[in-house]
Design a protein around this motif. Structure first.
Motif, PDB file in Angstrom:
ATOM      1  N   UNK A  37      23.102  36.196  41.916  1.00  0.00           N
ATOM      2  CA  UNK A  37      22.469  34.954  42.382  1.00  0.00           C
ATOM      3  C   UNK A  37      22.011  35.093  43.832  1.00  0.00           C
ATOM      4  N   UNK A  38      22.865  35.663  44.668  1.00  0.00           N
ATOM      5  CA  UNK A  38      22.494  35.833  46.083  1.00  0.00           C
ATOM      6  C   UNK A  38      21.307  36.774  46.218  1.00  0.00           C
ATOM      7  N   UNK A  39      21.357  37.901  45.519  1.00  0.00           N
ATOM      8  CA  UNK A  39      20.258  38.861  45.569  1.00  0.00           C
ATOM      9  C   UNK A  39      18.976  38.228  45.035  1.00  0.00           C
ATOM     10  N   UNK A  40      19.103  37.463  43.966  1.00  0.00           N
ATOM     11  CA  UNK A  40      17.947  36.787  43.379  1.00  0.00           C
ATOM     12  C   UNK A  40      17.314  35.778  44.325  1.00  0.00           C
ATOM     13  N   UNK A  41      18.137  35.235  45.243  1.00  0.00           N
ATOM     14  CA  UNK A  41      17.631  34.301  46.253  1.00  0.00           C
ATOM     15  C   UNK A  41      17.219  35.017  47.542  1.00  0.00           C
ATOM     16  N   UNK A  42      17.082  36.358  47.454  1.00  0.00           N
ATOM     17  CA  UNK A  42      16.702  37.195  48.596  1.00  0.00           C
ATOM     18  C   UNK A  42      17.659  37.051  49.774  1.00  0.00           C
ATOM     19  N   UNK A  43      18.945  36.932  49.451  1.00  0.00           N
ATOM     20  CA  UNK A  43      19.983  36.894  50.482  1.00  0.00           C
ATOM     21  C   UNK A  43      20.752  38.210  50.433  1.00  0.00           C
ATOM     22  N   UNK A  44      20.924  38.876  51.559  1.00  0.00           N
ATOM     23  CA  UNK A  44      21.747  40.081  51.551  1.00  0.00           C
ATOM     24  C   UNK A  44      23.172  39.699  51.174  1.00  0.00           C
ATOM     25  N   UNK A  45      23.817  40.529  50.368  1.00  0.00           N
ATOM     26  CA  UNK A  45      25.167  40.216  49.907  1.00  0.00           C
ATOM     27  C   UNK A  45      26.032  41.462  49.885  1.00  0.00           C
ATOM     28  N   UNK A  46      27.310  41.264  50.119  1.00  0.00           N
ATOM     29  CA  UNK A  46      28.300  42.335  50.017  1.00  0.00           C
ATOM     30  C   UNK A  46      29.447  41.833  49.167  1.00  0.00           C
ATOM     31  N   UNK A  47      29.978  42.716  48.331  1.00  0.00           N
ATOM     32  CA  UNK A  47      31.052  42.348  47.410  1.00  0.00           C
ATOM     33  C   UNK A  47      32.321  43.137  47.742  1.00  0.00           C
ATOM     34  N   UNK A  48      33.457  42.467  47.588  1.00  0.00           N
ATOM     35  CA  UNK A  48      34.741  43.070  47.914  1.00  0.00           C
ATOM     36  C   UNK A  48      35.756  42.778  46.812  1.00  0.00           C
ATOM     37  N   UNK A  49      36.726  43.689  46.690  1.00  0.00           N
ATOM     38  CA  UNK A  49      37.808  43.533  45.722  1.00  0.00           C
ATOM     39  C   UNK A  49      39.129  43.704  46.473  1.00  0.00           C
ATOM     40  N   UNK A  50      40.062  42.824  46.193  1.00  0.00           N
ATOM     41  CA  UNK A  50      41.399  42.922  46.764  1.00  0.00           C
ATOM     42  C   UNK A  50      42.378  43.068  45.603  1.00  0.00           C
ATOM     43  N   UNK A  51      43.229  44.085  45.673  1.00  0.00           N
ATOM     44  CA  UNK A  51      44.237  44.279  44.638  1.00  0.00           C
ATOM     45  C   UNK A  51      45.614  44.047  45.250  1.00  0.00           C
ATOM     46  N   UNK A  52      46.463  43.367  44.474  1.00  0.00           N
ATOM     47  CA  UNK A  52      47.795  42.999  44.934  1.00  0.00           C
ATOM     48  C   UNK A  52      48.857  43.677  44.085  1.00  0.00           C
ATOM     49  N   UNK A  53      50.000  43.954  44.685  1.00  0.00           N
ATOM     50  CA  UNK A  53      51.132  44.533  43.982  1.00  0.00           C
ATOM     51  C   UNK A  53      51.600  43.553  42.904  1.00  0.00           C
ATOM     52  N   UNK A  54      51.788  44.051  41.691  1.00  0.00           N
ATOM     53  CA  UNK A  54      52.188  43.188  40.576  1.00  0.00           C
ATOM     54  C   UNK A  54      53.586  42.610  40.800  1.00  0.00           C
ATOM     55  N   UNK A  55      54.466  43.381  41.414  1.00  0.00           N
ATOM     56  CA  UNK A  55      55.838  42.928  41.590  1.00  0.00           C
ATOM     57  C   UNK A  55      56.032  41.874  42.665  1.00  0.00           C
ATOM     58  N   UNK A  56      55.404  42.078  43.835  1.00  0.00           N
ATOM     59  CA  UNK A  56      55.667  41.159  44.951  1.00  0.00           C
ATOM     60  C   UNK A  56      54.412  40.463  45.490  1.00  0.00           C
ATOM     61  N   UNK A  57      53.283  40.694  44.879  1.00  0.00           N
ATOM     62  CA  UNK A  57      52.000  40.063  45.248  1.00  0.00           C
ATOM     63  C   UNK A  57      51.519  40.419  46.659  1.00  0.00           C
ATOM     64  N   UNK A  58      52.054  41.484  47.243  1.00  0.00           N
ATOM     65  CA  UNK A  58      51.559  41.914  48.552  1.00  0.00           C
ATOM     66  C   UNK A  58      50.243  42.661  48.377  1.00  0.00           C
ATOM     67  N   UNK A  60      47.667  45.386  48.368  1.00  0.00           N
ATOM     68  CA  UNK A  60      47.754  46.840  48.271  1.00  0.00           C
ATOM     69  C   UNK A  60      46.471  47.508  48.731  1.00  0.00           C
ATOM     70  N   UNK A  61      45.336  47.050  48.195  1.00  0.00           N
ATOM     71  CA  UNK A  61      44.053  47.705  48.458  1.00  0.00           C
ATOM     72  C   UNK A  61      42.975  46.640  48.636  1.00  0.00           C
ATOM     73  N   UNK A  62      42.143  46.845  49.634  1.00  0.00           N
ATOM     74  CA  UNK A  62      40.908  46.075  49.758  1.00  0.00           C
ATOM     75  C   UNK A  62      39.796  47.093  49.874  1.00  0.00           C
ATOM     76  N   UNK A  63      38.774  46.924  49.045  1.00  0.00           N
ATOM     77  CA  UNK A  63      37.653  47.864  49.144  1.00  0.00           C
ATOM     78  C   UNK A  63      36.352  47.141  48.847  1.00  0.00           C
ATOM     79  N   UNK A  64      35.297  47.670  49.428  1.00  0.00           N
ATOM     80  CA  UNK A  64      33.969  47.126  49.175  1.00  0.00           C
ATOM     81  C   UNK A  64      33.446  47.694  47.864  1.00  0.00           C
ATOM     82  N   UNK A  65      32.887  46.822  47.040  1.00  0.00           N
ATOM     83  CA  UNK A  65      32.342  47.229  45.742  1.00  0.00           C
ATOM     84  C   UNK A  65      30.858  46.890  45.636  1.00  0.00           C
ATOM     85  N   UNK A  66      30.211  46.699  46.771  1.00  0.00           N
ATOM     86  CA  UNK A  66      28.786  46.356  46.774  1.00  0.00           C
ATOM     87  C   UNK A  66      27.961  47.400  46.034  1.00  0.00           C
TER      88      UNK A  66
END
Length: 92
Positions: A37-58, A60-66
């Motif tokens: 939707x952002x790209x379709x509206x000619x807006x630059x966009x960046x996407x990110x993913x955050x993964x959390x530990x299943x046991x304690x929800x801390x 673990x990883x943040x990475x860009x997935x653009x």
């Protein structure tokens, strides 16, 4: 709060500033849709993913997935014979 994976898309609204392109979500498909939707509206966009530990929800990883989303977008446009947004060629 238990979280496994969280996705969010950030875009530049010009004079209104930088913000989320939709809400943060555990649904990757919804995040991809927000990116499109952002790209379709000619807006630059960046996407990110955050993964959390299943046991304690801390955090673990943040990475860009653009680049993953960009590749999917380009593939879908080619597959459907649709024009590819000019914004895709810009450095995100």
């Amino acid at each position: 709060m238990k979280l496994n994976t969280l996705y969010f898309v950030v875009t530049d609204y010009g004079k209104n500033g930088i913000g989320n392109a939709g809400d943060a979500t555990a649904d990757r498909d919804l995040a991809y849709s927000n990116y499109c939707d952002a790209i379709g509206d000619d807006q630059p966009a960046r996407a990110f993913m955050m993964q959390f530990d299943i046991g304690n929800s801390e955090l673990e990883i943040t990475r860009e997935i653009t680049s993953d989303f960009r590749d999917e977008y380009v593939y879908e446009c080619i597959d459907r014979d649709l024009p590819i947004s000019n914004i895709i060629g810009e450095a995100a």
